[in-house]
Design a protein around this motif. Structure first.
Motif, PDB file in Angstrom:
ATOM      1  N   SER A 128       0.815  -1.221   0.000  1.00 47.70           N
ATOM      2  CA  SER A 128       0.000   0.000   0.000  1.00 47.70           C
ATOM      3  C   SER A 128       0.845   1.265   0.000  1.00 47.70           C
ATOM      4  CB  SER A 128      -0.943   0.017   1.207  1.00 47.70           C
ATOM      5  OG  SER A 128      -1.858  -1.048   1.152  1.00 47.70           O
TER       6      SER A 128
ATOM      7  N   GLU B 161       0.860   3.278  -3.090  1.00 49.86           N
ATOM      8  CA  GLU B 161      -0.368   3.983  -3.432  1.00 49.86           C
ATOM      9  C   GLU B 161      -0.401   5.401  -2.875  1.00 49.86           C
ATOM     10  OE1 GLU B 161      -3.853   1.714  -2.489  1.00 49.86           O
ATOM     11  OE2 GLU B 161      -2.777  -0.181  -2.709  1.00 49.86           O
TER      12      GLU B 161
ATOM     13  N   PRO C  65      -5.613   2.002   6.532  1.00 45.78           N
ATOM     14  CA  PRO C  65      -6.051   1.726   5.158  1.00 45.78           C
ATOM     15  C   PRO C  65      -5.746   2.905   4.240  1.00 45.78           C
ATOM     16  CG  PRO C  65      -7.936   2.312   6.528  1.00 45.78           C
ATOM     17  CD  PRO C  65      -6.754   2.199   7.454  1.00 45.78           C
TER      18      PRO C  65
ATOM     19  N   ARG D 225      -6.868   4.653   0.761  1.00 43.65           N
ATOM     20  CA  ARG D 225      -7.954   4.707  -0.219  1.00 43.65           C
ATOM     21  C   ARG D 225      -7.823   5.983  -1.035  1.00 43.65           C
ATOM     22  NH1 ARG D 225     -10.958   3.448   4.624  1.00 43.65           N
ATOM     23  NH2 ARG D 225     -11.390   1.197   4.759  1.00 43.65           N
ATOM     24  N   ASP D 226      -7.791   5.834  -2.340  1.00 40.04           N
ATOM     25  CA  ASP D 226      -7.712   6.980  -3.249  1.00 40.04           C
ATOM     26  C   ASP D 226      -6.542   7.901  -2.898  1.00 40.04           C
ATOM     27  OD1 ASP D 226     -10.017   6.101  -4.594  1.00 40.04           O
ATOM     28  OD2 ASP D 226     -11.310   7.128  -3.127  1.00 40.04           O
TER      29      ASP D 226
END
Length: 546
Positions: free
Chosen positions: A377, A380, A478, A480-481
């Protein structure tokens, strides 16, 4: 192996390190003069090692020295921080006489300042090198070797850990005591920062059974390496083997700051007397460690070189750089400069091959905390987010924030216990992140109101523990985007689990907007008690903020 024979005069050649250097140079077949103000001491050492003696005062008439026709003069006397008046008088005299000059200086200002004689050295076609010792003479060679092929150097960190039975000369003790109780400038996170000398304690493993403490101290590396290597942080530590001696220096620093003691000649003599009485304790095992952290094809590595000196051979190490340069003098370009990466690491190691010294090399992953925790991750996250999490020593980030606080006495009490800042608009904020062996410490400063937390891996991928004093939370991370959320999963107070219904709710995220890192951290009290604190704003690496 043989080398060209040189005619070498070592001023301070009967001192602790000077005498050992004279011994090494004599073994290499050079014609060596043991020089100094006290003829009897010079004669004693010269007779023992097969050299000649010369009575000469480095600050007086040097005609007797020039009459010998030396190729090289090495100043091993010191302490170099006390060379007042014209500190480079000997250097200038050597160049005027057409003689190469080396010294064993460990004083940052003296070593860096020798460049003032660059024009004279070039005109004479001679070498004038300062700091031809363990630092920076050896440490720079190791740093240059380890950094080969690495990009974006984050950290160069060195340490010297002598055994207690190693002799300590007056000049070494005077140099150390001169720093105690004074602030020092250190390059950390791409900026100069002030820290107290003999702070920043760190433990080093010499082997599986030997661990020693070391603390930050000023050496030429701190002034020279930021420009020479472009690293974001440059650190140097030293430590005594005996805990009582380390603590004694801490006490001396405290007394000096209080104005109760000063490093006078009498105090230096007294400290040497104490050190001599403690010499039978401890061991003759010494070590030198150099770490370099940088990128290798996208992976952040820590490369380590470690020297282990046994059988009392550690005190020879300060003379090894000079031994190597005298061997290879024809290959050293003329000029006056600090001794930074003047020779190769194989040359340095070869110069120790006849001593009881061994070397170790180790490469290890040095990914920052959040990269290790996030795994795949991590990629990202936008570049500004990754930059804010790229911590390998100390990183400081500055920006602005808006702070909202909840109402109600219970909520205000909770905010006060954690040290959260009061409400405000456009509040200056500084976040300092410090890497430790088990994680990171974050200190947040909102216009002078500070609070800190300690983050460590939770053991489960994608999660961290964050501890505020006696309270610890487990956070999920987490992504996300391109934004990272930070929900609270569990909590403990003094190790006792917090029931789920009493856990605070974290409405927080870190994201990038218009190429700038932003944060929005909200903490909501349980049981419907409402907002505790919310702070939102932006941060940039120190020095980049407008």
């Amino acid at each position: 192996m043989t080398w060209p024979e040189r005619r070498v005069a070592v001023i301070g050649g009967y001192g602790v390190f000077g005498s050992l250097l004279c011994e090494l140079l004599t073994q290499d077949g050079h014609h060596v003069w043991v020089a100094g103000r006290t003829a009897a001491k010079a004669q004693e050492v010269a007779a023992r090692i097969g050299a000649e003696a010369l009575a000469v005062d480095r600050t007086g008439d040097l005609s007797a020295l020039w009459a010998l026709g030396p190729d090289v003069v090495i100043d091993a006397a010191g302490p170099f921080h006390a060379y007042d008046g014209d500190p480079y008088a000997l250097v200038r005299a050597c160049l005027e006489a057409g003689v190469h000059y080396l010294d064993l200086s460990d004083d940052a200002a003296f070593t860096a300042g020798i460049t003032a004689l660059e024009r004279e050295a070039q005109a004479a076609g001679r070498v004038a090198l300062s700091g031809v010792s363990s630092v920076p003479g050896i440490s720079s060679v190791v740093a240059a070797h380890l950094s080969g092929g690495l990009t974006d150097l984050r950290l160069i960190e060195s340490a010297i850990l002598p055994g207690n039975r190693a002799p300590r000369g007056l000049s070494v003790i005077a140099s150390i005591l001169n720093q105690m109780g004074r602030p020092m400038q250190i390059w950390r996170g791409g900026a100069w920062r002030e820290v107290p000398a003999w702070s920043g304690r760190r433990l080093y493993d010499l082997d599986s059974a030997t661990r020693r403490a070391a603390r930050l101290i000023t050496v030429p590396d701190l002034a020279l390496f930021p420009k020479a290597f472009g690293a974001r942080s440059v650190l140097f530590r030293a430590g005594m083997e005996l805990r009582v001696m380390n603590l004694g220096l801490v006490l001396f620093g405290w007394l000096r700051r209080a104005g109760l003691i000063a490093p006078t000649d009498g105090v230096v003599w007294a400290m040497q007397w104490v050190a001599d009485r403690l010499e039978p304790f401890g061991s003759d095992l010494g070590s030198m460690v150099v770490d370099v952290v940088g990128d290798d094809n996208g992976q952040t590595l820590r490369r380590r070189w470690r020297l282990i000196a046994e059988a009392g051979r550690g005190p020879y190490i300060p003379g090894i750089a000079a031994r190597t340069i005298v061997r290879q003098l024809d290959a050293v370009p003329p000029g006056a400069r600090a001794c930074v990466a003047e020779v190769s690491l194989p040359g340095i190691e070869e110069a120790m091959s006849d001593l009881s010294i061994r070397f170790e090399r180790e490469d290890a992953d040095h990914a920052p905390l959040f990269q290790r925790v996030l795994g795949s991750s991590w990629a990202e996250l936008p570049a500004p987010n990754r930059r804010l999490a790229d911590v390998h020593d100390v990183e400081v980030f500055t920006g602005r924030a808006r702070i909202d606080r909840g109402t109600g006495w219970l909520v205000r009490l909770g905010a006060a216990l954690f040290g959260f800042p009061p409400a405000g608009d456009d509040v200056p904020v500084t976040v300092t992140k410090t890497r430790h062996s088990d994680g990171e410490v974050w200190e947040r400063d909102f216009a002078g109101r500070r609070f800190r937390s300690h983050l460590t891996p939770a053991g489960t991928p994608g999660r961290v523990f964050e501890r505020f004093g006696p309270v610890r939370f487990e956070l999920d991370l987490p992504v996300r985007d391109g934004a990272m959320q930070l929900p609270v999963l569990r909590g403990w107070v003094l190790g006792v689990p917090i029931p789920g219904v009493l856990l605070p709710i974290s409405d927080s995220r870190e994201y990038t907007e218009d190429g700038v890192f932003h944060f929005d951290v909200g903490l909501i009290a349980p049981l419907g008690l409402g907002l505790v604190v919310r702070y939102r704003g932006w941060l940039k690496p120190d020095g980049e903020a407008p």
